[in-house]
Motif scaffolding. Structure first.
Motif, PDB file in Angstrom:
ATOM      1  N   HIS A  95     -12.807  -7.914 -15.254  1.00 40.12           N
ATOM      2  CA  HIS A  95     -11.789  -8.741 -15.106  1.00 40.12           C
ATOM      3  C   HIS A  95     -10.508  -7.559 -15.082  1.00 40.12           C
ATOM      4  CE1 HIS A  95      -8.568 -11.269 -16.177  1.00 40.12           C
ATOM      5  NE2 HIS A  95      -8.074 -10.765 -17.060  1.00 40.12           N
ATOM      6  N   TYR A  96     -10.725  -6.575 -16.223  1.00 34.22           N
ATOM      7  CA  TYR A  96      -9.873  -5.934 -16.910  1.00 34.22           C
ATOM      8  C   TYR A  96     -10.101  -4.834 -15.954  1.00 34.22           C
ATOM      9  CZ  TYR A  96     -10.505  -7.865 -21.317  1.00 34.22           C
ATOM     10  OH  TYR A  96     -10.141  -8.778 -22.157  1.00 34.22           O
ATOM     11  N   LEU A  97     -10.338  -3.920 -14.722  1.00 35.63           N
ATOM     12  CA  LEU A  97     -10.688  -3.766 -14.396  1.00 35.63           C
ATOM     13  C   LEU A  97      -9.590  -3.951 -12.585  1.00 35.63           C
ATOM     14  CD1 LEU A  97     -14.515  -1.786 -13.447  1.00 35.63           C
ATOM     15  CD2 LEU A  97     -11.874  -0.703 -15.427  1.00 35.63           C
ATOM     16  N   TYR A  98      -9.863  -5.064 -12.706  1.00 38.32           N
ATOM     17  CA  TYR A  98      -9.481  -5.548 -11.207  1.00 38.32           C
ATOM     18  C   TYR A  98      -7.480  -5.765 -11.360  1.00 38.32           C
ATOM     19  CZ  TYR A  98      -7.505  -9.026  -7.996  1.00 38.32           C
ATOM     20  OH  TYR A  98      -7.304  -9.871  -7.304  1.00 38.32           O
ATOM     21  N   GLN A  99      -7.149  -5.938 -12.667  1.00 40.79           N
ATOM     22  CA  GLN A  99      -5.487  -5.732 -12.800  1.00 40.79           C
ATOM     23  C   GLN A  99      -4.854  -4.179 -12.527  1.00 40.79           C
ATOM     24  OE1 GLN A  99      -4.435  -8.626 -14.410  1.00 40.79           O
ATOM     25  NE2 GLN A  99      -6.947  -9.038 -14.068  1.00 40.79           N
ATOM     26  N   GLY A 100      -5.257  -3.437 -11.890  1.00 40.23           N
ATOM     27  CA  GLY A 100      -4.887  -2.097 -11.535  1.00 40.23           C
ATOM     28  C   GLY A 100      -4.496  -2.946  -9.570  1.00 40.23           C
ATOM     29  N   VAL A 101      -5.696  -3.416  -9.061  1.00 43.23           N
ATOM     30  CA  VAL A 101      -4.930  -4.450  -8.185  1.00 43.23           C
ATOM     31  C   VAL A 101      -3.978  -5.512  -8.226  1.00 43.23           C
ATOM     32  CG1 VAL A 101      -6.679  -5.742  -5.496  1.00 43.23           C
ATOM     33  CG2 VAL A 101      -7.532  -3.995  -7.047  1.00 43.23           C
ATOM     34  N   ARG A 102      -4.195  -6.224  -8.803  1.00 44.03           N
ATOM     35  CA  ARG A 102      -3.501  -7.630  -9.179  1.00 44.03           C
ATOM     36  C   ARG A 102      -2.137  -6.835  -9.531  1.00 44.03           C
ATOM     37  NH1 ARG A 102      -0.991 -10.932 -12.386  1.00 44.03           N
ATOM     38  NH2 ARG A 102      -1.541  -9.958 -14.554  1.00 44.03           N
ATOM     39  N   LEU A 103      -1.838  -5.722 -10.146  1.00 44.65           N
ATOM     40  CA  LEU A 103      -0.875  -5.446 -10.346  1.00 44.65           C
ATOM     41  C   LEU A 103       0.216  -4.053  -9.536  1.00 44.65           C
ATOM     42  CD1 LEU A 103      -0.800  -4.926 -13.846  1.00 44.65           C
ATOM     43  CD2 LEU A 103       0.169  -6.901 -13.185  1.00 44.65           C
ATOM     44  N   GLY A 104      -0.657  -4.073  -8.640  1.00 41.61           N
ATOM     45  CA  GLY A 104      -0.731  -3.213  -7.378  1.00 41.61           C
ATOM     46  C   GLY A 104      -0.099  -1.712  -7.497  1.00 41.61           C
ATOM     47  N   ILE A 105      -1.701  -1.556  -8.931  1.00 39.91           N
ATOM     48  CA  ILE A 105      -1.242  -0.004  -9.422  1.00 39.91           C
ATOM     49  C   ILE A 105      -2.500   1.051  -8.100  1.00 39.91           C
ATOM     50  CG2 ILE A 105      -2.147   0.941 -11.115  1.00 39.91           C
ATOM     51  CD1 ILE A 105      -1.016  -0.580 -12.897  1.00 39.91           C
ATOM     52  N   TYR A 106      -3.260   0.433  -8.280  1.00 41.82           N
ATOM     53  CA  TYR A 106      -4.167   1.509  -7.201  1.00 41.82           C
ATOM     54  C   TYR A 106      -4.296   1.484  -6.157  1.00 41.82           C
ATOM     55  CZ  TYR A 106      -7.977  -0.023 -10.792  1.00 41.82           C
ATOM     56  OH  TYR A 106      -8.447  -0.634 -12.235  1.00 41.82           O
ATOM     57  N   PRO A 107      -3.355   0.567  -5.317  1.00 41.37           N
ATOM     58  CA  PRO A 107      -3.460   1.555  -3.381  1.00 41.37           C
ATOM     59  C   PRO A 107      -2.480   2.331  -3.511  1.00 41.37           C
ATOM     60  CG  PRO A 107      -3.337  -0.655  -3.700  1.00 41.37           C
ATOM     61  CD  PRO A 107      -3.429  -0.481  -5.216  1.00 41.37           C
ATOM     62  N   PRO A 108      -0.850   2.243  -3.951  1.00 35.98           N
ATOM     63  CA  PRO A 108       0.486   3.581  -4.312  1.00 35.98           C
ATOM     64  C   PRO A 108      -0.888   4.828  -5.188  1.00 35.98           C
ATOM     65  CG  PRO A 108       0.885   1.763  -5.465  1.00 35.98           C
ATOM     66  CD  PRO A 108      -0.376   1.272  -5.495  1.00 35.98           C
ATOM     67  N   LEU A 109      -1.457   4.716  -5.601  1.00 32.88           N
ATOM     68  CA  LEU A 109      -2.070   6.513  -6.895  1.00 32.88           C
ATOM     69  C   LEU A 109      -3.430   6.314  -5.366  1.00 32.88           C
ATOM     70  CD1 LEU A 109      -3.834   5.455  -9.957  1.00 32.88           C
ATOM     71  CD2 LEU A 109      -1.923   6.175  -9.600  1.00 32.88           C
ATOM     72  N   ILE A 110      -3.732   5.880  -4.742  1.00 33.49           N
ATOM     73  CA  ILE A 110      -4.823   6.774  -3.671  1.00 33.49           C
ATOM     74  C   ILE A 110      -3.332   6.754  -2.575  1.00 33.49           C
ATOM     75  CG2 ILE A 110      -5.873   5.650  -1.986  1.00 33.49           C
ATOM     76  CD1 ILE A 110      -7.696   4.842  -3.772  1.00 33.49           C
ATOM     77  N   PHE A 111      -2.069   6.336  -1.988  1.00 31.01           N
ATOM     78  CA  PHE A 111      -1.517   7.128  -1.207  1.00 31.01           C
ATOM     79  C   PHE A 111      -1.047   8.155  -2.150  1.00 31.01           C
ATOM     80  CE2 PHE A 111       1.431   4.941   2.211  1.00 31.01           C
ATOM     81  CZ  PHE A 111      -0.342   4.298   2.348  1.00 31.01           C
ATOM     82  N   LEU A 112      -1.027   8.482  -2.987  1.00 22.16           N
ATOM     83  CA  LEU A 112      -0.740   9.864  -3.846  1.00 22.16           C
ATOM     84  C   LEU A 112      -1.777  10.534  -3.795  1.00 22.16           C
ATOM     85  CD1 LEU A 112       1.283  11.276  -6.045  1.00 22.16           C
ATOM     86  CD2 LEU A 112      -0.771  10.994  -7.611  1.00 22.16           C
ATOM     87  N   GLY A 113      -3.002  10.402  -3.420  1.00 18.36           N
ATOM     88  CA  GLY A 113      -4.078  11.304  -3.463  1.00 18.36           C
ATOM     89  C   GLY A 113      -3.764  12.000  -1.432  1.00 18.36           C
ATOM     90  N   ILE A 114      -3.918  10.766  -0.836  1.00 15.69           N
ATOM     91  CA  ILE A 114      -3.150  10.761   0.587  1.00 15.69           C
ATOM     92  C   ILE A 114      -2.280  12.421   0.946  1.00 15.69           C
ATOM     93  CG2 ILE A 114      -2.873   9.849   2.750  1.00 15.69           C
ATOM     94  CD1 ILE A 114      -4.268   6.931   2.106  1.00 15.69           C
ATOM     95  N   GLY A 115      -1.443  11.930   0.738  1.00 18.25           N
ATOM     96  CA  GLY A 115      -0.070  12.550  -0.212  1.00 18.25           C
ATOM     97  C   GLY A 115      -0.626  13.837   0.561  1.00 18.25           C
ATOM     98  N   ALA A 116      -1.399  14.318  -0.803  1.00 15.65           N
ATOM     99  CA  ALA A 116      -2.214  15.497  -0.967  1.00 15.65           C
ATOM    100  C   ALA A 116      -2.478  16.573  -0.434  1.00 15.65           C
ATOM    101  CB  ALA A 116      -2.544  15.193  -2.879  1.00 15.65           C
ATOM    102  N   MET A 117      -3.091  15.370   0.732  1.00 16.08           N
ATOM    103  CA  MET A 117      -4.273  15.882   1.658  1.00 16.08           C
ATOM    104  C   MET A 117      -3.739  16.338   2.591  1.00 16.08           C
ATOM    105  SD  MET A 117      -7.448  13.747   0.995  1.00 16.08           S
ATOM    106  CE  MET A 117      -7.456  12.239  -0.601  1.00 16.08           C
ATOM    107  N   THR A 118      -2.535  15.725   3.288  1.00 14.40           N
ATOM    108  CA  THR A 118      -1.928  15.303   4.382  1.00 14.40           C
ATOM    109  C   THR A 118      -1.212  15.853   5.215  1.00 14.40           C
ATOM    110  OG1 THR A 118      -1.790  12.922   4.204  1.00 14.40           O
ATOM    111  CG2 THR A 118      -1.147  14.066   6.596  1.00 14.40           C
ATOM    112  N   ASP A 119      -1.253  17.508   5.703  1.00 18.88           N
ATOM    113  CA  ASP A 119      -0.329  18.241   6.104  1.00 18.88           C
ATOM    114  C   ASP A 119       0.314  17.239   7.140  1.00 18.88           C
ATOM    115  OD1 ASP A 119       0.112  20.437   7.969  1.00 18.88           O
ATOM    116  OD2 ASP A 119      -1.478  20.460   8.568  1.00 18.88           O
ATOM    117  N   PHE A 120       1.860  17.793   6.907  1.00 17.13           N
ATOM    118  CA  PHE A 120       2.606  16.721   7.922  1.00 17.13           C
ATOM    119  C   PHE A 120       2.882  17.869   9.293  1.00 17.13           C
ATOM    120  CE2 PHE A 120       2.736  13.585   4.819  1.00 17.13           C
ATOM    121  CZ  PHE A 120       2.956  12.249   5.323  1.00 17.13           C
ATOM    122  N   SER A 121       2.770  18.333   8.911  1.00 20.24           N
ATOM    123  CA  SER A 121       3.689  19.905  10.198  1.00 20.24           C
ATOM    124  C   SER A 121       3.465  19.642  11.737  1.00 20.24           C
ATOM    125  CB  SER A 121       3.344  21.453   9.794  1.00 20.24           C
ATOM    126  OG  SER A 121       1.465  21.167   9.954  1.00 20.24           O
TER     127      SER A 121
END
Lengths: 376, 85
Positions: free
Chosen positions: A76-102
């Motif tokens: 229930h507590y771990l799910y709050q990160g989904v419910r409040l929309g916290i985890y997906p933007p953090l995943i996007f942070l990681g994707i950004g750090a992995m992506t080469d936009f050149s």
């Protein structure tokens, strides 16, 4: 002693086991099989399926909300990160750090391919409302067409949280199935000659351009569609950490440790949210069908935009890179590369296809922001 | 509901296209400017000159190929004539 034994038995899972629980446990085992044996996105599907298993074992209370005299369950507590929309933007942070936009910076026209490949989202949205989904559910289902797991989860958690598990599973299944879904569509809509077209080598991109890009995208997208900045902003922050060269430790953490930790928490929570009522429901079948339609339409729209660009552009453009406009990175780009080489062994399309592929990530995040602003 | 979803579809798709088209345009201009600044006017002139010479050579080669094809055809014709007579 006997009353204690009876009490133990009455508290055990067996006494609370229902047909729904059994059904969900079987589904969890099937998903585990797909992840471990068939290797369908195992990094994602394994924690999802284990989340399904944990939350559907009766009597564990893992998803219980806290009460006045008892704390809530772990999930229930771990799910709050989904419910409040916290985890997906953090995943996007990681994707950004992995992506080469050149490749995208060197060939900015391909942003239009990324835009065209979002067509599936909006046509499916329209189709879903005709099928009886309400606007919020239709928006959440349609975003599967963007082929972007975190975006689908983010939008659904804010628009239709009750469909979260079903949509996350559908999105990741289709991302895993890119090598099976896209090639027949591409082959049906392009000739061998078109697939064989070789493209000019991309120009080198300077460090200044790489640094300007994330700042520029954040400002432009933020001013036009502010609701998409949660995702696009984090994506660009991750990328800025990568390209400046002065924050290597942070970029490394975002790309590896942070992404891995958040992936475990996000997928476990998503799996835990998958309840029998959602799974054994006509809506789930609708989501799976519409998700496939969204994905196919996005691929087709990207291809047609590729054809259009090939026709009117001065330089040679292989239209199949348009299919990589769906943001399944890098599966869709690999698919274009494979088909290009099949038609012409000297064809190297991977970097060219990566450009619309990363444009698709930006495009689907913008589409999510638009849906959020119109339906939220 | 029908009209509302049609509205969302049209507005949504147009906005996504608009945002990405604006970005494409800005990146194109930025790329052009950065290339200009990095190269400097003299280097650009040099590159343009090289490009012009390359094209000229290509045209000459193409002309020579055409001339060779024509002379081969004339030669073949004359050979045929000689054999006939």
């Amino acid at each position: 002693m006997l009353p204690k034994v009876i009490n133990m038995v009455s508290l055990s899972g067996f006494s609370q086991l229902s047909l729904h629980h059994v059904g969900m446990i079987v589904i969890a085992i099937i998903l585990l099989y797909l992840a471990i044996v068939k290797k369908f996105e195992p990094l994602l599907l394994l924690p999802i399926s284990f989340g399904v298993l944990l939350s559907n074992l009766p009597g564990t209370g893992l998803m219980n909300e806290p009460t006045a005299n008892q704390i809530g369950g772990l999930l229930h507590y771990l799910y709050q990160g989904v419910r409040l929309g916290i985890y997906p933007p953090l995943i996007f942070l990681g994707i950004g750090a992995m992506t080469d936009f050149s490749p995208l910076i060197a060939h900015p026209k391909t942003l239009l391919l990324g835009a065209a490949a979002q067509f599936g989202i909006f046509t499916t949205f329209f189709g879903a409302t005709l099928m009886g989904f309400n606007l919020q559910e239709a928006g959440s289902t349609a975003i599967i067409g963007g082929a972007d797991g975190p975006t689908s989860i983010y939008l659904t958690s804010l628009l239709a949280p009750e469909l979260l598990g079903a949509i996350a599973i559908a999105a990741y299944i289709y991302i895993a199935l890119v090598p099976l879904i896209q090639p027949p569509i591409i082959k049906a809509l392009t000739t061998k000659e078109e697939r064989a077209i070789e493209m000019k080598q991309l120009r080198p991109v300077s460090k200044t351009e790489l640094i300007i890009f994330p700042v520029l995208v954040t400002i432009v997208v933020g001013l036009i569609v502010p609701q998409s900045v949660t995702l696009v902003g984090m994506l660009m922050l991750g990328n800025l950490l990568r390209v400046t060269g002065v924050t290597k430790r942070l970029a490394d953490t975002a790309a590896n440790s942070l992404t891995n930790i958040v992936t475990i928490l996000l997928m476990l929570s998503v799996g835990a949210s998958l309840e029998a009522d959602v799974f054994f429901n006509w809506k789930f079948i609708g989501i799976i069908t519409l998700g496939l339609a969204a994905f196919a339409v996005s691929t087709i729209a990207g291809l047609f935009m590729g054809k259009l660009m090939a026709k009117f552009s001065k330089e040679k453009i292989n239209p199949i890179i348009g299919a990589a406009g769906v943001s399944a990175v890098p599966e869709a780009a690999r698919c274009a590369q494979k088909l290009g080489r099949e038609a012409n062994p000297n064809n190297f399309l991977l970097m060219h296809a990566m450009a619309p592929n990363v444009a698709g990530v930006i495009g689907s995040a913008v589409a999510a922001g638009v849906l959020l602003s119109l339906l939220g | 509901m029908f009209l509302q979803s049609l509205e969302v579809t049209i507005i949504g798709m147009s906005t996504v296209f608009f945002v990405l088209a604006i970005l494409a345009l800005i990146l194109k201009v930025e790329g052009y400017l950065v290339t200009r600044v990095r190269s400097g006017p003299e280097k650009i002139k040099e590159e343009e000159k090289e490009e012009r010479i390359r094209r000229q050579i290509e045209e000459e080669v193409e002309d020579k190929k055409v001339a060779a094809a024509i002379s081969a055809a004339i030669y073949a014709y004359l050979e045929d004539e000689k054999e006939d007579s």
